[in-house]
Design an enzyme around this catalytic site. Structure first.
Site, PDB file in Angstrom:
ATOM      1  N   GLU A 275       0.867  -1.165   0.000  1.00  0.00           N
ATOM      2  CA  GLU A 275       0.000   0.000   0.000  1.00  0.00           C
ATOM      3  C   GLU A 275       0.914   1.228   0.000  1.00  0.00           C
ATOM      4  OE1 GLU A 275      -2.719   0.119   3.320  1.00  0.00           O
ATOM      5  OE2 GLU A 275      -3.543   2.021   2.618  1.00  0.00           O
TER       6      GLU A 275
ATOM      7  N   ARG B   5       5.047 -13.083   9.425  1.00  0.00           N
ATOM      8  CA  ARG B   5       5.741 -11.841   9.099  1.00  0.00           C
ATOM      9  C   ARG B   5       7.064 -11.778   9.846  1.00  0.00           C
ATOM     10  NH1 ARG B   5       3.758  -6.694   9.807  1.00  0.00           N
ATOM     11  NH2 ARG B   5       1.942  -7.293   8.627  1.00  0.00           N
TER      12      ARG B   5
ATOM     13  N   LYS C  48       4.664   0.806   9.563  1.00  0.00           N
ATOM     14  CA  LYS C  48       4.858   2.041   8.792  1.00  0.00           C
ATOM     15  C   LYS C  48       4.362   3.249   9.563  1.00  0.00           C
ATOM     16  CE  LYS C  48       3.098   0.161   5.002  1.00  0.00           C
ATOM     17  NZ  LYS C  48       2.465   0.004   3.694  1.00  0.00           N
TER      18      LYS C  48
HETATM   19  P1  ATP Z   1       2.872  -2.337   8.186  1.00  0.00           P
HETATM   20  O1  ATP Z   1       1.960  -3.174   9.029  1.00  0.00           O
HETATM   21  O2  ATP Z   1       4.299  -2.438   8.522  1.00  0.00           O
HETATM   22  O3  ATP Z   1       2.426  -0.924   8.074  1.00  0.00           O
HETATM   23  P2  ATP Z   1       1.525  -3.358   5.937  1.00  0.00           P
HETATM   24  O4  ATP Z   1       1.236  -4.786   6.086  1.00  0.00           O
HETATM   25  O5  ATP Z   1       0.414  -2.406   6.164  1.00  0.00           O
HETATM   26  O6  ATP Z   1       2.801  -2.978   6.762  1.00  0.00           O
HETATM   27  P3  ATP Z   1       1.557  -3.378   3.107  1.00  0.00           P
HETATM   28  O7  ATP Z   1       2.011  -2.296   2.227  1.00  0.00           O
HETATM   29  O8  ATP Z   1       0.105  -3.676   3.156  1.00  0.00           O
HETATM   30  O9  ATP Z   1       2.124  -3.041   4.539  1.00  0.00           O
HETATM   31  O10 ATP Z   1       2.373  -4.703   2.849  1.00  0.00           O
HETATM   32  C1  ATP Z   1       2.677  -5.203   1.565  1.00  0.00           C
HETATM   33  C2  ATP Z   1       3.000  -6.667   1.685  1.00  0.00           C
HETATM   34  O11 ATP Z   1       4.108  -6.854   2.546  1.00  0.00           O
HETATM   35  C3  ATP Z   1       1.847  -7.455   2.259  1.00  0.00           C
HETATM   36  O12 ATP Z   1       1.694  -8.631   1.479  1.00  0.00           O
HETATM   37  C4  ATP Z   1       2.288  -7.790   3.651  1.00  0.00           C
HETATM   38  O13 ATP Z   1       1.766  -9.021   4.057  1.00  0.00           O
HETATM   39  C5  ATP Z   1       3.808  -7.823   3.512  1.00  0.00           C
HETATM   40  N1  ATP Z   1       4.445  -7.464   4.779  1.00  0.00           N
HETATM   41  C6  ATP Z   1       4.215  -6.364   5.512  1.00  0.00           C
HETATM   42  N2  ATP Z   1       4.949  -6.388   6.654  1.00  0.00           N
HETATM   43  C7  ATP Z   1       5.656  -7.546   6.637  1.00  0.00           C
HETATM   44  C8  ATP Z   1       6.592  -8.158   7.533  1.00  0.00           C
HETATM   45  N3  ATP Z   1       6.942  -7.598   8.694  1.00  0.00           N
HETATM   46  N4  ATP Z   1       7.114  -9.345   7.182  1.00  0.00           N
HETATM   47  C9  ATP Z   1       6.773  -9.923   6.008  1.00  0.00           C
HETATM   48  N5  ATP Z   1       5.905  -9.409   5.125  1.00  0.00           N
HETATM   49  C10 ATP Z   1       5.342  -8.230   5.422  1.00  0.00           C
HETATM   50 MG    MG Z   2      -1.416  -3.539   4.968  1.00  0.00          MG
END
Ligand code: ATP
Ligand code: MG
Length: 572
Positions: free
Chosen positions: A44, A276, A286
């Protein structure tokens, strides 16, 4: 499990790791379940990518590469309020940096092909919503967001659930046309109001938001929810394996329900979940990283202390090290905290092979070699890399006045101190054995200079160099030295779990996470390149920072040579 590479001639021959997701994909390749393996990485664009994303990128693009498939970089941009082109650009650059060499298997990465956007599918997704309404499987609901939440929590049906298809179609069209304010209506799926899985309790599909979108501008005032847009975007792109993190496991029945209730002609994507990455001494969300940036607790998203891909890159880490790290930690179904030393090890291992050795004195003290003629300069041979013969040698100048590391001299040496002490001897790397004859101090008793003599028969590599002393230290010639700003970075937090027991992560920021000093460097470092990596011998690994300018060197300490924290925690 059969070797996926053999089963799939289009694949690369690089050794691939193995894990439960790759096993599933390999089985599908053997069964010829799909004409081609197709994954995606769907960030995102509401912040910069972090090292957790790196794990997901390496998994998704890695699988495409290993199984001769394709991976799409797709902006999952369904929430216009938080998204921005700045993030789209940084994400694209970061993914490119991390797996740029794998471009054959990556769509949406080469300059000719911009990333994919879920928002490019808004027309399709709208039509899919209309199709669900027509089948009596979605309805427009007038309850407030709070009421909706409460009804869903209680498993109660919305009073609007039995609206006619005609009325729903009319209201949904009017939602799209902008006739209602934000929050006045939502489109919901009609599934099971009291399902044990809350995500199936008539979940939201569309909401009204009169907000411009970074990619579609003012075209839309209704936006699909993540759950509705994600599975459909996967389907539209022909994704076969939709890999995400464990928290989406409970969404999977909804993912399947939407696709299965639309009579779609092509093969449906399937969702798979993995744990994760959580890393010690690091925060990963983020939203919280943005707090560090907004409150100026770091210099920006690419501050070298940040766990962002851009911060890690700026610090001097190479993509190979991050990819090795991602492979080494593996893919599992169990959440846990990965020790940050695993990452640091991968970085050291990579840099040890790569870094050019250089002489630089970080905290200088002056040494005068009293028996070395004034004005005389000797050019000595120094090895560029003990790990790589092809890196060759270079010349370093030696003269009467030198700098050595302040810590390499002790007036009152502790036991087993094999460096320089009054009356003692030490070897200067690539040069001579010197003996400390006199310690010069200023009126306040601070040491200002060490007066030494050199054993001129002891030159390294010389005919009579056989004599050995216990210690070897580094040095630079004072008149030839070039100054450099050196930024000594350390871990950003002092605690392995910054948010343990609900504590505010800002209360455990490491006050010593950055120290800025001026170092004395051997003259060849004047020509340091941003693409090179350096080991300042006996000190640490360094990379040129992007703040460097002609005539002003700035180096970032990428990582120390040894794990200083391991010693600390042993002492504790
Ligand atoms: P955050 O929770 O850190 O803000 P997010 O999950 O909202 O991150 P996205 O941009 O939605 O961030 O994530 C893009 C992809 O990266 C998704 O498929 C998510 O599952 C994966 N992802 C996010 N954080 C992790 C992590 N700590 N380890 C592995 N994969 C991750
Ligand atoms: Mg997300």
């Amino acid at each position: 499990m059969s070797n996926p590479i053999e089963a799939n001639p289009g694949a690369t021959t690089a050794p691939a790791p193995s894990d439960f997701i790759r096993d599933i994909v390999a089985q599908h390749v053997v069964e010829k379940k799909y004409p081609r393996i197709h994954t995606r990485f769907p960030p995102e664009p509401n912040g910069y990518l972090h090292i957790g994303h790196a794990k997901s990128i390496c998994l998704n693009f890695g699988i495409a590469r290993e199984f001769g498939g394709t991976c799409n970089l797709r902006m999952d941009d369904t929430n216009p309020a938080k998204e921005d082109v700045e993030y789209v650009d940084s994400i694209t650059a970061d993914v490119n940096w991390l797996i740029g060499g794998w471009a054959d298997h990556c769509l949406g990465l080469t300059p000719a092909k911009a990333p994919f956007y879920a928002s490019d599918y808004f027309d399709h997704i709208y039509e899919f919503a209309v199709a669900l309404i027509k089948k009596g499987k979605a309805f427009v609901c007038d309850m407030t967001p709070d009421q909706t939440d409460e009804y869903r929590r209680l498993g109660k049906p919305s009073p609007f659930r039995d609206r006619s298809v005609t009325e729903n179609l009319d209201l949904f069209t009017r939602m799209k046309n902008g006739e209602f304010p934000d929050g006045a209506k939502i489109l919901r799926a009609k599934i099971i109001v009291d399902s044990p899985n809350i995500w199936l309790r008539d979940p939201l599909l569309y909401r009204i938001k009169h907000t411009d979108h970074h990619h579609t501008g003012s075209k839309w005032c209704i936006y699909p929810m993540y759950d509705f847009a994600h599975c459909l975007s996967d389907y539209i792109e022909g994704i076969t394996h939709s890999i995400c993190t464990l928290e989406f496991e409970v969404h999977r029945p909804l993912y399947d329900w939407i696709l299965e209730n639309l009579d779609l002609p092509r093969a449906l994507p399937k969702q798979y979940e993995f744990a994760r990455l959580s890393l010690g001494y690091t925060i990963m969300s983020k939203r919280k990283l943005m707090q560090l940036v907004d409150e100026n607790l770091v210099t920006g998203w690419d501050d070298p202390r940040m766990p962002t891909i851009s911060g890690i890159r700026r610090r001097g880490v190479r993509p190979e090290a991050l990819r090795n790290f991602a492979y080494n930690i593996g893919i599992t179904k169990y959440n846990g905290i990965t020790d940050v030393s695993v990452l640091e090890f991968a970085i050291r291992e990579d840099l040890n092979k790569r870094a050019l050795r250089r002489l630089a004195v970080l905290r200088p003290i002056k040494v005068v070699i009293t028996n070395f003629a004034e004005g005389k300069i000797e050019e000595l041979d120094a090895t560029n890399s003990p790990e790589d013969e092809t890196a060759g040698k270079r010349k370093v100048p030696f003269s009467r006045e030198l700098y050595i590391e302040r810590d390499d001299f002790a007036e009152v040496p502790p036991p087993k101190f094999f460096r320089l002490k009054p009356g003692g001897e030490v070897r200067l790397k690539y040069a001579y054995i010197i003996k400390c004859e006199e310690v010069v101090k200023d009126t306040s008793g601070n040491i200002t200079e060490l007066r030494c003599t050199a054993d001129l028969d002891s030159k390294t590599g010389g005919a009579t160099s056989a004599r050995k002393v216990k210690g070897t230290i580094h040095w630079v010639s004072a008149p030839h030295a070039v100054d450099a700003e050196v930024r000594l970075y350390d871990r950003l937090f002092t605690e392995a779990e910054p948010e343990k027991d609900g504590r505010d992560f800002k209360s455990v920021l490491n006050p010593k996470s950055l120290e800025v000093i001026t170092a004395k460097c051997e003259p060849s470092l004047k020509d340091a390149k941003p693409t090179e990596r350096y080991q300042f011998e006996r000190m640490a690994y360094f990379a040129l920072d992007l703040d460097s300018q002609p005539g002003k060197l700035v180096f970032n300490r990428t990582i120390t040579l040894k794990d200083a924290w391991a010693k600390e925690s042993q002492k504790k």
